[in-house]
Design an enzyme around this catalytic site. Structure first.
Site, mmCIF file in Angstrom:
data_model
loop_
_atom_site.group_PDB
_atom_site.id
_atom_site.type_symbol
_atom_site.label_atom_id
_atom_site.label_comp_id
_atom_site.label_asym_id
_atom_site.label_seq_id
_atom_site.Cartn_x
_atom_site.Cartn_y
_atom_site.Cartn_z
ATOM 1 N N ASP A 52 1.757 -11.140 7.148
ATOM 2 C CA ASP A 52 2.218 -10.358 6.001
ATOM 3 C C ASP A 52 3.583 -9.724 6.262
ATOM 4 O O ASP A 52 4.170 -9.120 5.360
ATOM 5 C CB ASP A 52 1.196 -9.278 5.631
ATOM 6 N N ASN A 53 4.111 -9.881 7.476
ATOM 7 C CA ASN A 53 5.440 -9.366 7.812
ATOM 8 C C ASN A 53 6.469 -10.480 7.969
ATOM 9 O O ASN A 53 7.575 -10.221 8.461
ATOM 10 C CB ASN A 53 5.387 -8.550 9.105
ATOM 11 N N ASP B 250 10.631 -5.140 7.560
ATOM 12 C CA ASP B 250 9.447 -4.313 7.787
ATOM 13 C C ASP B 250 9.325 -3.913 9.263
ATOM 14 O O ASP B 250 8.566 -4.509 10.022
ATOM 15 C CB ASP B 250 8.181 -5.032 7.300
ATOM 16 N N ASP C 231 -1.949 7.494 2.609
ATOM 17 C CA ASP C 231 -1.350 8.431 1.655
ATOM 18 C C ASP C 231 -0.146 7.829 0.931
ATOM 19 O O ASP C 231 0.434 8.470 0.051
ATOM 20 C CB ASP C 231 -0.958 9.741 2.341
ATOM 21 N N ARG D 177 14.757 -0.694 0.574
ATOM 22 C CA ARG D 177 15.392 -1.771 1.339
ATOM 23 C C ARG D 177 15.925 -2.827 0.378
ATOM 24 O O ARG D 177 15.340 -3.076 -0.687
ATOM 25 C CB ARG D 177 14.427 -2.393 2.338
ATOM 26 N N ARG E 20 5.864 -13.283 1.093
ATOM 27 C CA ARG E 20 5.455 -13.385 2.493
ATOM 28 C C ARG E 20 4.563 -14.609 2.687
ATOM 29 O O ARG E 20 3.992 -15.136 1.729
ATOM 30 C CB ARG E 20 4.686 -12.121 2.898
ATOM 31 N N GLY F 107 0.790 -1.227 0.000
ATOM 32 C CA GLY F 107 0.000 0.000 0.000
ATOM 33 C C GLY F 107 0.817 1.269 0.000
ATOM 34 O O GLY F 107 0.289 2.339 -0.320
ATOM 35 N N ARG F 108 2.094 1.201 0.384
ATOM 36 C CA ARG F 108 2.958 2.386 0.315
ATOM 37 C C ARG F 108 4.378 1.995 -0.120
ATOM 38 O O ARG F 108 5.351 2.631 0.250
ATOM 39 C CB ARG F 108 2.998 3.132 1.649
#
Length: 453
Positions: free
Chosen positions: A255-256, A265, A126, A180, A187, A93-94
């Protein structure tokens, strides 16, 4: 690629999976791109250390594609359990996957972003990253790398000239885009998404992709079982390394968790002040689900969700049998990890377990500052207190794995990364645009890493 370093070896293997796994996206057009951190040590491993600052900003701030690599960034699709609640509405999402390449060891490496703009998975966000969040990720990854944890590496941090509003810190606050370097961004949640959609063909395709490209194995007769076996081994080691480092990730959602067992993350992370199993990193982790002492359990639970997902293409029995080995793999791994940090040569799982248990009891009893203890005890010099009497006896037969000749051991102050220092480093940046504390801390952490290595 005529003007590019010869050591740079692009290999965008993600395209082999097909467009069911990602969405092409466009990076945000930032008002400014001010280079704040470039990790040339990490860049050397993938042949990108020779880039000028101008080219660095062009590729990692404006996201001009690297030669021979992905023609457009890809936002990866995945689902995940977030604090044990399933969420089918997440994905990159970002951030996005920007490039893939081989490192000097032949491993497939990803360059991926955080704060690079909105994607189809941004929901109401955002798509941006606070500069403070980027600084914190530099500190986390540098410290973990020095302490022997397999981790992503903060490759680049560029300030973008935007002002962000956030509910959990003073606003407006400065914005940044981070890159990164990581060994894969597949994942457990990537597999969960396919299971959710009952997409067996793509599940098989993903299993084969991970085995071939991330584990460098040809799929055999039972590829799903083999993949789970590899992931259980790597994640058990990851959990053990967190414990030895005294690190609390804070958000061990599915998801991490990278299926290579590499930590990545970093949000509300913390390092322990004292050895406290109940210590948490996230202010919103009210139940202590991801507390320090519960991290092995949390990571085992996440591995279980991979097994559940793989059930779509595999019988249950072999998956359950593999999953049940997590504890048997974790126990010797945590012994080895703590013995490594103590600077002692392993004497085998049973002896190591006895010593580690005695050391942990001593740490809890004497309420010692964790980093102070490991600085003083390196090489076997355990505290001369009643709480450590048993540990001293058990440690006596152990040989030191490395002498204390490095200059780091002559400094009476341990290299720590407690929250007060993190805030002080950020305050210098926020109030005076003074980056000297950050750069000095990175140098100090790398110095400690050289002493431990």
């Amino acid at each position: 690629m005529a003007d590019f370093p010869q050591a740079y070896r692009p290999d965008p293997r993600i395209l082999d999976l097909g467009d069911a796994f990602y969405d092409p996206v466009t990076a945000a057009n930032f008002p400014e791109t001010r280079l704040r951190f470039r990790n040339d040590r990490a860049a050397t491993g993938v042949g990108l250390d020779g880039l000028s600052d101008g080219d660095w900003i062009r590729h990692f701030g404006r996201f001009t594609p690297l030669p021979g690599n992905l023609p457009q960034p890809l936002a990866l699709r995945y689902h995940g359990h977030q604090f044990r609640v399933y969420n089918p509405d997440i994905g990159d999402g970002r951030g996005f996957l920007f490039a893939q390449m081989r490192d000097t060891h032949g491993r497939l490496m990803d360059l991926a972003t955080k704060g690079s703009g909105q994607t189809p998975w941004s929901r109401f966000g955002d798509g941006r990253l606070t500069l403070k969040g980027g600084v914190r990720e530099i500190l986390a990854t540098e410290m973990l790398e020095a302490l022997g944890v397999e981790t992503s590496r903060t490759f680049s941090l560029i300030e973008t000239g935007e002002a962000l509003d956030r509910n959990d810190e003073p606003s407006p606050t400065r914005a940044a885009v981070m890159v990164r370097l990581s060994h894969g961004h597949i994942r457990i949640g990537t597999f969960q998404r396919l299971a959710y959609h009952r997409d067996e063909d793509n599940m098989r395709r993903l299993v084969d992709y991970v085995l071939r490209n991330l584990y460098r194995e040809e799929p055999g007769a039972e590829p799903a079982t083999r993949l789970l076996d590899l992931v259980v081994q790597r994640t058990a080691k990851l959990a053990a390394s967190y414990m030895a480092a005294g690190f609390v990730h804070g958000v061990l959602n599915t998801d991490n968790i990278n299926v290579t067992g590499e930590s990545f993350d970093y949000g509300p992370w913390r390092f322990l002040p004292t050895w406290d199993a109940g210590f948490t990193a996230a202010y919103f982790d009210h139940a202590g689900l991801y507390a320090f002492g519960r991290q092995p359990e949390a990571i085992h639970w996440d591995a279980m969700q991979l097994a559940v997902s793989l059930r779509a293409i595999s019988p249950a029995e072999p998956l359950i049998a593999v999953l049940d080995t997590f504890g048997a793999r974790y126990q010797p791994a945590v012994g080895d990890a703590i013995l490594w940090r103590l600077g002692l040569v392993s004497r085998g799982p049973e002896d190591n377990a006895a010593l580690v248990n005695a050391v942990e009891r001593g740490l809890r009893s004497d309420n010692l500052q964790v980093d102070r203890f490991f600085l003083d005890a390196f090489g076997g010099a355990l505290p001369d207190t009643e709480a450590f009497a048993e540990a001293r006896t058990l440690a006596a037969p152990y040989a030191a794995r490395k002498s204390r000749t490095h200059a780091y051991w002559r400094d009476d102050t341990p290299c720590s990364m407690l929250i007060g220092e993190v805030e002080a480093i950020w305050s210098a940046i926020a109030e005076r645009d003074d980056w000297s504390l950050l750069h000095a801390k990175v140098d100090a952490i790398r110095d400690m890493g050289a002493a431990l290595a």
